[in-house]
Design a protein around this motif. Structure first.
Motif, PDB file in Angstrom:
ATOM      1  N   PHE A   1      21.227 -16.880   9.476  1.00 18.89           N
ATOM      2  CA  PHE A   1      20.528 -18.071   9.942  1.00 18.89           C
ATOM      3  C   PHE A   1      19.223 -17.644  10.610  1.00 18.89           C
ATOM      4  O   PHE A   1      19.194 -16.696  11.397  1.00 18.89           O
ATOM      5  CB  PHE A   1      21.413 -18.816  10.938  1.00 18.89           C
ATOM      6  N   VAL A   2      18.150 -18.357  10.296  1.00 19.73           N
ATOM      7  CA  VAL A   2      16.827 -17.989  10.809  1.00 19.73           C
ATOM      8  C   VAL A   2      16.205 -19.162  11.552  1.00 19.73           C
ATOM      9  O   VAL A   2      16.169 -20.283  11.047  1.00 19.73           O
ATOM     10  CB  VAL A   2      15.890 -17.550   9.661  1.00 19.73           C
ATOM     11  N   SER A   3      15.722 -18.876  12.758  1.00 18.91           N
ATOM     12  CA  SER A   3      15.044 -19.891  13.540  1.00 18.91           C
ATOM     13  C   SER A   3      13.826 -19.264  14.210  1.00 18.91           C
ATOM     14  O   SER A   3      13.365 -18.194  13.795  1.00 18.91           O
ATOM     15  CB  SER A   3      16.006 -20.512  14.564  1.00 18.91           C
ATOM     16  N   GLN A   4      13.298 -19.936  15.256  1.00 17.14           N
ATOM     17  CA  GLN A   4      12.010 -19.522  15.827  1.00 17.14           C
ATOM     18  C   GLN A   4      12.116 -18.679  17.082  1.00 17.14           C
ATOM     19  O   GLN A   4      11.101 -18.327  17.690  1.00 17.14           O
ATOM     20  CB  GLN A   4      11.177 -20.781  16.103  1.00 17.14           C
ATOM     21  N   GLY A   5      13.338 -18.373  17.529  1.00 23.48           N
ATOM     22  CA  GLY A   5      13.512 -17.509  18.679  1.00 23.48           C
ATOM     23  C   GLY A   5      13.323 -18.208  20.012  1.00 23.48           C
ATOM     24  O   GLY A   5      13.276 -19.429  20.104  1.00 23.48           O
ATOM     25  N   GLY A   6      13.228 -17.403  21.071  1.00 31.35           N
ATOM     26  CA  GLY A   6      12.963 -17.920  22.401  1.00 31.35           C
ATOM     27  C   GLY A   6      14.068 -18.798  22.953  1.00 31.35           C
ATOM     28  O   GLY A   6      15.226 -18.754  22.535  1.00 31.35           O
TER      29      GLY A   6
ATOM     30  N   GLN B   1      16.110 -20.969  20.370  1.00 30.23           N
ATOM     31  CA  GLN B   1      17.202 -20.372  19.613  1.00 30.23           C
ATOM     32  C   GLN B   1      18.384 -20.016  20.522  1.00 30.23           C
ATOM     33  O   GLN B   1      19.541 -20.079  20.100  1.00 30.23           O
ATOM     34  CB  GLN B   1      16.722 -19.143  18.836  1.00 30.23           C
ATOM     35  N   LYS B   2      18.101 -19.670  21.760  1.00 28.60           N
ATOM     36  CA  LYS B   2      19.195 -19.431  22.705  1.00 28.60           C
ATOM     37  C   LYS B   2      20.004 -20.703  22.910  1.00 28.60           C
ATOM     38  O   LYS B   2      21.230 -20.683  22.939  1.00 28.60           O
ATOM     39  CB  LYS B   2      18.628 -18.948  24.047  1.00 28.60           C
ATOM     40  N   ALA B   3      19.284 -21.831  23.041  1.00 24.59           N
ATOM     41  CA  ALA B   3      19.969 -23.109  23.256  1.00 24.59           C
ATOM     42  C   ALA B   3      20.805 -23.503  22.048  1.00 24.59           C
ATOM     43  O   ALA B   3      21.959 -23.936  22.191  1.00 24.59           O
ATOM     44  CB  ALA B   3      18.941 -24.195  23.564  1.00 24.59           C
ATOM     45  N   GLN B   4      20.258 -23.343  20.852  1.00 29.41           N
ATOM     46  CA  GLN B   4      21.022 -23.748  19.678  1.00 29.41           C
ATOM     47  C   GLN B   4      22.193 -22.810  19.420  1.00 29.41           C
ATOM     48  O   GLN B   4      23.218 -23.226  18.868  1.00 29.41           O
ATOM     49  CB  GLN B   4      20.123 -23.865  18.446  1.00 29.41           C
TER      50      GLN B   4
ATOM     51  N   ASP C   1      18.347 -14.157  12.597  1.00 24.00           N
ATOM     52  CA  ASP C   1      17.006 -13.566  12.676  1.00 24.00           C
ATOM     53  C   ASP C   1      16.098 -14.603  13.309  1.00 24.00           C
ATOM     54  O   ASP C   1      16.403 -15.800  13.307  1.00 24.00           O
ATOM     55  CB  ASP C   1      16.461 -13.207  11.283  1.00 24.00           C
ATOM     56  N   SER C   2      14.983 -14.165  13.838  1.00 22.69           N
ATOM     57  CA  SER C   2      14.004 -15.106  14.378  1.00 22.69           C
ATOM     58  C   SER C   2      12.615 -14.667  13.962  1.00 22.69           C
ATOM     59  O   SER C   2      12.309 -13.470  13.924  1.00 22.69           O
ATOM     60  CB  SER C   2      14.101 -15.178  15.906  1.00 22.69           C
ATOM     61  N   ILE C   3      11.781 -15.659  13.646  1.00 21.26           N
ATOM     62  CA  ILE C   3      10.405 -15.392  13.257  1.00 21.26           C
ATOM     63  C   ILE C   3       9.616 -16.687  13.467  1.00 21.26           C
ATOM     64  O   ILE C   3      10.099 -17.771  13.142  1.00 21.26           O
ATOM     65  CB  ILE C   3      10.320 -14.917  11.782  1.00 21.26           C
ATOM     66  N   PRO C   4       8.429 -16.618  14.056  1.00 21.71           N
ATOM     67  CA  PRO C   4       7.668 -17.837  14.324  1.00 21.71           C
ATOM     68  C   PRO C   4       7.271 -18.608  13.065  1.00 21.71           C
ATOM     69  O   PRO C   4       7.296 -19.835  13.059  1.00 21.71           O
ATOM     70  CB  PRO C   4       6.431 -17.320  15.073  1.00 21.71           C
TER      71      PRO C   4
END
Length: 354
Positions: free
Chosen positions: A36-41, A44-47, A66-69
């Motif tokens: 699963f990929v999201s935007q971080g920060g 992503q911690k909340a989700q 993974d996370s990437i803007p």
């Protein structure tokens, strides 16, 4: 919690700093998994706490993260390679639509995603389902505009005589064109298809009074917090974060532009069946209701407001709450993903440069 990493592989294959964010799992040797990929920060911690951990536990799967803007270039690279390593991505809805049209995103079978199928049609499309909502709103300094003299519409933002002060808008046409048209008298539910010529004409009026064209959410909030501008289009979560810190700022949902990120699945995803099951679970009303307990975003599934998880005082603060949503324009990502939308984005570049 088991932690699995595919970050090195992602960097080697695509030269992108994918940065493994975390891994959510129910068991180290779970047979089923997705990436699963999201935007971080903080988002992503909340989700992870609200949605990913509970989904993994309920489904008995492993969720690598993974996370990437900006995931769009990597989506294109992975699908072009014929061996994508990502399964589900949380990205702006327009990317899902364009990706679907370009053969980069899987078409969804909503008979297998009943939670999504029960959501309003405007919240989903053939390639994605809305995951969370935020709003582009009119925010302002309470020091500059005290109670009883506050701006409450985009017409007020454009009225530099009645509401003198320094202003800022986003350096991007999405939501900005909608605001311009509402300032010119177009009703929020009558915006699409956008009258692009009319919007740019209205923007020419306010352009001399724009102090800053901001390029990031953090910048928009900082401008308001530091007093560099008195009025700004900003994302609601950025402004509410300032109010929690004691800043004398506020915003209105009136004529806000309700926007979403969505979940979609890469074409040829290595764990397609599991990804579909996860999509259904991610928009489960209870999981969705958990999200605003951890961050200032609204549930995408309206049934989340019927669960009793979110207290009334919290509901009143959320962009997608029924009373707030009806004051706003729901963005049409289908229009922005169309040739007309792409043309408007190209026209924007010349508008801000001249």
């Amino acid at each position: 919690m088991a932690v699995a990493s595919n970050t090195g592989l992602g960097r080697a294959l695509f030269g992108a700093a994918l940065g493994l964010f975390a891994s959510t799992s129910i068991a180290a040797n779970a047979a089923e998994q997705i990436t699963f990929v999201s935007q971080g920060g903080a988002y992503q911690k909340a989700q992870t706490v609200a949605i990913l951990d509970p989904s993994a536990k309920k489904l008995g799967i492993t969720i690598n993260q993974d996370s990437i803007p900006d995931a769009w270039p990597v989506i294109k690279s992975q699908v072009a390679s014929g061996k994508p390593i990502w399964d589900v991505v949380d990205v702006p809805t327009g990317y899902c639509l364009r990706g679907g049209e370009q053969g980069l995103i899987e078409k969804l079978d909503f008979s297998k995603i009943p939670n999504a199928a029960a959501m309003p049609e405007a919240y989903r499309n053939a390639y994605s389902v809305a995951y969370e909502f935020y709003s582009s709103v009119l925010a302002y300094s309470q020091k500059k505009y005290p109670e009883g003299a506050t701006p409450n519409s985009w017409a007020d933002f454009w009225d530099v005589k009645k509401f003198p002060g320094r202003r800022a808008l986003r350096n991007h046409p999405i939501a900005t064109l909608e605001a311009a048209l509402m300032a010119d008298g177009v009703a929020p539910d009558k915006l699409y298809p956008l009258d692009v010529d009319r919007a740019f004409k209205k923007l020419e009026e306010i352009k001399p009074n724009i102090t800053v064209w901001w390029t990031s959410g953090a910048q928009s909030a900082q401008l308001l917090n530091d007093g560099e501008v008195d009025m700004v289009m900003a994302w609601n979560g950025r402004v509410s974060a300032l109010t929690k810190e004691g800043a004398k700022v506020a915003y209105t949902y009136n004529q806000g532009i309700l926007q979403s990120t969505s979940l979609c699945i890469l074409k040829g995803a290595p764990n397609l069946a599991t990804a579909v099951k996860f999509l259904n679970e991610a928009v489960d009303p209870v999981h969705q209701a958990n999200l605003p307990l951890h961050i200032d975003y609204g549930p995408a599934n309206p049934k989340a407001f019927d669960t009793g998880v979110v207290k009334p005082e919290r509901v009143a603060q959320l962009p997608s709450a029924p009373d707030n949503a009806k004051k706003q324009a729901l963005m049409s990502y289908a229009w922005w993903a169309s040739p007309d939308g792409e043309a408007a984005e190209k026209r924007w570049v010349s508008f801000v440069q001249k």
